[in-house]
Design an enzyme around this catalytic site. Structure first.
Site, PDB file in Angstrom:
ATOM      1  N   PRO A 161      10.717  -1.258  -7.106  1.00 58.25           N
ATOM      2  CG  PRO A 161       8.411  -1.567  -7.026  1.00 58.25           C
ATOM      3  CD  PRO A 161       9.583  -1.200  -6.174  1.00 58.25           C
ATOM      4  CE1 TYR A 201      10.614   6.873 -11.784  1.00 59.49           C
ATOM      5  CE2 TYR A 201       8.468   7.810 -12.255  1.00 59.49           C
ATOM      6  CZ  TYR A 201       9.687   7.885 -11.634  1.00 59.49           C
ATOM      7  OH  TYR A 201       9.991   8.968 -10.848  1.00 59.49           O
ATOM      8  CB  ILE A 204      -0.706   7.552  -1.084  1.00 60.23           C
ATOM      9  CG1 ILE A 204      -0.047   8.033   0.228  1.00 60.23           C
ATOM     10  CG2 ILE A 204      -1.875   6.629  -0.783  1.00 60.23           C
ATOM     11  CD1 ILE A 204      -0.942   8.941   1.083  1.00 60.23           C
ATOM     12  CB  ALA A 227      -0.905   0.005   1.234  1.00 57.86           C
ATOM     13  CE  LYS A 251       6.922   3.372  -1.905  1.00 56.56           C
ATOM     14  NZ  LYS A 251       6.216   2.089  -1.768  1.00 56.56           N
ATOM     15  N   GLY A 282      10.763  16.545  -6.315  1.00 57.26           N
ATOM     16  CA  GLY A 282       9.321  16.662  -6.056  1.00 57.26           C
ATOM     17  C   GLY A 282       8.760  15.575  -5.166  1.00 57.26           C
ATOM     18  CD  GLN A 283       8.126  10.682  -5.947  1.00 52.94           C
ATOM     19  OE1 GLN A 283       9.132  10.034  -6.186  1.00 52.94           O
ATOM     20  NE2 GLN A 283       6.913  10.156  -6.005  1.00 52.94           N
ATOM     21  CE1 TYR A 316       5.473   6.531  -3.480  1.00 53.94           C
ATOM     22  CE2 TYR A 316       7.694   6.543  -4.380  1.00 53.94           C
ATOM     23  CZ  TYR A 316       6.454   5.943  -4.248  1.00 53.94           C
ATOM     24  OH  TYR A 316       6.203   4.748  -4.889  1.00 53.94           O
TER      25      TYR A 316
HETATM   26  N1  CAA Z   1      15.632  18.025 -11.723  1.00 59.77           N
HETATM   27  C1  CAA Z   1      15.894  19.355 -11.715  1.00 59.77           C
HETATM   28  N2  CAA Z   1      14.974  20.279 -11.959  1.00 59.77           N
HETATM   29  C2  CAA Z   1      13.742  19.866 -12.231  1.00 59.77           C
HETATM   30  C3  CAA Z   1      13.403  18.514 -12.259  1.00 59.77           C
HETATM   31  C4  CAA Z   1      14.414  17.587 -12.008  1.00 59.77           C
HETATM   32  N3  CAA Z   1      14.179  16.269 -12.050  1.00 59.77           N
HETATM   33  N4  CAA Z   1      12.083  18.399 -12.552  1.00 59.77           N
HETATM   34  C5  CAA Z   1      11.624  19.662 -12.694  1.00 59.77           C
HETATM   35  N5  CAA Z   1      12.631  20.532 -12.494  1.00 59.77           N
HETATM   36  C6  CAA Z   1      12.554  21.982 -12.571  1.00 59.77           C
HETATM   37  C7  CAA Z   1      11.820  22.416 -13.816  1.00 59.77           C
HETATM   38  O1  CAA Z   1      12.719  22.448 -14.914  1.00 59.77           O
HETATM   39  C8  CAA Z   1      11.316  23.765 -13.445  1.00 59.77           C
HETATM   40  O2  CAA Z   1      12.354  24.682 -13.494  1.00 59.77           O
HETATM   41  P1  CAA Z   1      12.060  26.180 -14.027  1.00 59.77           P
HETATM   42  O3  CAA Z   1      11.108  26.783 -13.041  1.00 59.77           O
HETATM   43  O4  CAA Z   1      13.423  26.826 -14.002  1.00 59.77           O
HETATM   44  O5  CAA Z   1      11.497  26.019 -15.396  1.00 59.77           O
HETATM   45  C9  CAA Z   1      10.996  23.614 -11.963  1.00 59.77           C
HETATM   46  O6  CAA Z   1      11.758  22.495 -11.511  1.00 59.77           O
HETATM   47  C10 CAA Z   1       9.527  23.340 -11.705  1.00 59.77           C
HETATM   48  O7  CAA Z   1       9.158  22.161 -12.453  1.00 59.77           O
HETATM   49  P2  CAA Z   1       7.666  21.805 -12.754  1.00 59.77           P
HETATM   50  O8  CAA Z   1       7.113  22.764 -13.762  1.00 59.77           O
HETATM   51  O9  CAA Z   1       7.522  20.358 -13.053  1.00 59.77           O
HETATM   52  O10 CAA Z   1       7.023  22.158 -11.304  1.00 59.77           O
HETATM   53  P3  CAA Z   1       5.632  21.853 -10.771  1.00 59.77           P
HETATM   54  O11 CAA Z   1       5.561  22.536  -9.455  1.00 59.77           O
HETATM   55  O12 CAA Z   1       4.575  22.097 -11.776  1.00 59.77           O
HETATM   56  O13 CAA Z   1       5.695  20.256 -10.538  1.00 59.77           O
HETATM   57  C11 CAA Z   1       6.398  18.214  -9.662  1.00 59.77           C
HETATM   58  C12 CAA Z   1       6.667  19.708  -9.717  1.00 59.77           C
HETATM   59  C13 CAA Z   1       5.019  17.973  -9.032  1.00 59.77           C
HETATM   60  C14 CAA Z   1       7.445  17.626  -8.778  1.00 59.77           C
HETATM   61  C15 CAA Z   1       6.420  17.637 -11.077  1.00 59.77           C
HETATM   62  O14 CAA Z   1       7.647  17.930 -11.669  1.00 59.77           O
HETATM   63  C16 CAA Z   1       6.273  16.129 -11.038  1.00 59.77           C
HETATM   64  O15 CAA Z   1       5.187  15.585 -10.913  1.00 59.77           O
HETATM   65  N6  CAA Z   1       7.393  15.391 -11.178  1.00 59.77           N
HETATM   66  C17 CAA Z   1       7.401  13.917 -11.196  1.00 59.77           C
HETATM   67  C18 CAA Z   1       7.648  13.373  -9.849  1.00 59.77           C
HETATM   68  C19 CAA Z   1       7.715  11.873  -9.975  1.00 59.77           C
HETATM   69  O16 CAA Z   1       8.527  11.329 -10.698  1.00 59.77           O
HETATM   70  N7  CAA Z   1       6.849  11.203  -9.270  1.00 59.77           N
HETATM   71  C20 CAA Z   1       6.828   9.768  -9.361  1.00 59.77           C
HETATM   72  C21 CAA Z   1       5.425   9.292  -9.132  1.00 59.77           C
HETATM   73  S1  CAA Z   1       5.292   7.556  -9.456  1.00 59.77           S
HETATM   74  C22 CAA Z   1       6.019   6.873  -8.169  1.00 59.77           C
HETATM   75  O17 CAA Z   1       6.435   7.477  -7.236  1.00 59.77           O
HETATM   76  C23 CAA Z   1       6.165   5.379  -8.246  1.00 59.77           C
HETATM   77  C24 CAA Z   1       7.565   4.964  -8.024  1.00 59.77           C
HETATM   78  O18 CAA Z   1       7.855   4.396  -6.976  1.00 59.77           O
HETATM   79  C25 CAA Z   1       8.535   5.138  -9.099  1.00 59.77           C
END
Ligand code: CAA
Length: 240
Positions: free
Chosen positions: A177, A179, A85, A83, A151, A143-144, A147
């Site tokens: 895992p 993605y 989120i 489980a 993890k 952004g995590q 999470y």
């Molecule tokens: N490294 C460096 N900079 C990054 C970056 C990264 N990986 N990702 C984004 N940025 C930067 C962007 O380039 C942007 O910079 P500027 O403002 O200079 O343009 C800034 O950060 C803001 O980026 P976003 O527009 O994406 O910002 P946001 O606030 O709209 O969203 C976020 C931020 C919610 C984190 C979004 O980027 C996101 O959803 N990212 C994916 C996170 C992710 O991978 N989650 C996995 C979910 S699945 C899971 O977790 C299962 C598992 O176990 C694998």
């Protein structure tokens, strides 16, 4: 007698694939779920696997839920802590609630399930616990912070509990895992996900069944000498 397994978050996504894989091995599976009654009912209808509702982040609800499973189905030999989120967002935008909900569910759930089932496993001299970690707990992810911390905590929890369980024939392992093609990953913005997939050497998302097959091995009798390990299943995205 068939062994009994609880798969948390076991009615959808990776959890559903795990429930089915264990069921196919002849294990008596109970799928726990936390929210969506309609999806859980459809899952039971489709698979014949019973679904029990409780919030794994709630300590007392988890003790009560596991006691109900033991009374109605039988002593629990196998736990798969799946489980989880997400409440993604950069630290600057992340609320305390988003932090707390993810730590409570993803990491707290492992503790609560172990508290409920480890004593019984110890007294019967057999147990299998598999915790679903993540590549993002190993490598971090923009952004995590919530999470990734939860993890990463699961990976530490696994190694510590493995040391405590070994002398009682209880193994504790993790799968990390990458993605995987599930609703959780589909919630990542398309442009962000495209960039992530471009960095996966295998060139694709994983399938839930590819995680389930790893769990099936770790809960099997054949895996009795495997404990405290982390099996990364991520298409080569991160080699830890
Ligand atoms: N490294 C460096 N900079 C990054 C970056 C990264 N990986 N990702 C984004 N940025 C930067 C962007 O380039 C942007 O910079 P500027 O403002 O200079 O343009 C800034 O950060 C803001 O980026 P976003 O527009 O994406 O910002 P946001 O606030 O709209 O969203 C976020 C931020 C919610 C984190 C979004 O980027 C996101 O959803 N990212 C994916 C996170 C992710 O991978 N989650 C996995 C979910 S699945 C899971 O977790 C299962 C598992 O176990 C694998």
């Amino acid at each position: 007698m068939a062994r009994v397994a609880i798969v948390t978050g076991g009615t959808r996504g990776i959890g559903e694939a795990i429930s089915l894989a264990l069921h196919d091995m002849g294990i008596t599976v109970v799928a726990n779920y936390g929210g969506d009654d309609a999806k859980a009912a459809a899952f039971t209808e489709r698979t014949g696997i019973p679904a029990y509702k409780w919030d794994v982040g709630d300590h007392q609800a988890t003790l009560d839920g596991c006691a109900r499973v033991e009374a109605e189905v039988g002593p629990v030999d196998i736990v798969v802590n799946n489980a989880g989120i997400t409440r993604d967002g950069t630290l600057l935008r992340m609320s305390y609630e988003a932090w707390d909900a993810v730590i409570r569910t993803n990491l707290g759930g492992c503790f609560n399930m172990a508290k409920a089932t480890f004593p019984g496993m110890k007294s019967r001299g057999f147990g299998r616990i598999v915790n679903i970690g993540s590549i993002n707990g190993q490598a971090g992810q923009y952004g995590q912070v919530n999470y990734a911390a939860a993890k990463s905590g699961i990976h530490g929890f696994t190694k510590a509990l493995a040391q405590e369980g070994a002398r009682f024939n209880i193994t504790v392992n993790a799968i990390a895992p990458g993605y995987i093609d599930t609703d959780m990953v589909a919630a990542v913005p398309a442009d962000v996900l495209e960039k992530i997939v471009a960095k996966i050497p295998a060139g694709r998302l994983g399938q839930a069944q590819e995680i389930a097959r790893g769990v099936a091995f770790l809960v099997s009798d054949d895996a009795g000498f495997v404990t405290g390990s982390t099996l990364s299943i991520n298409g080569g995205q991160h080699m830890y």
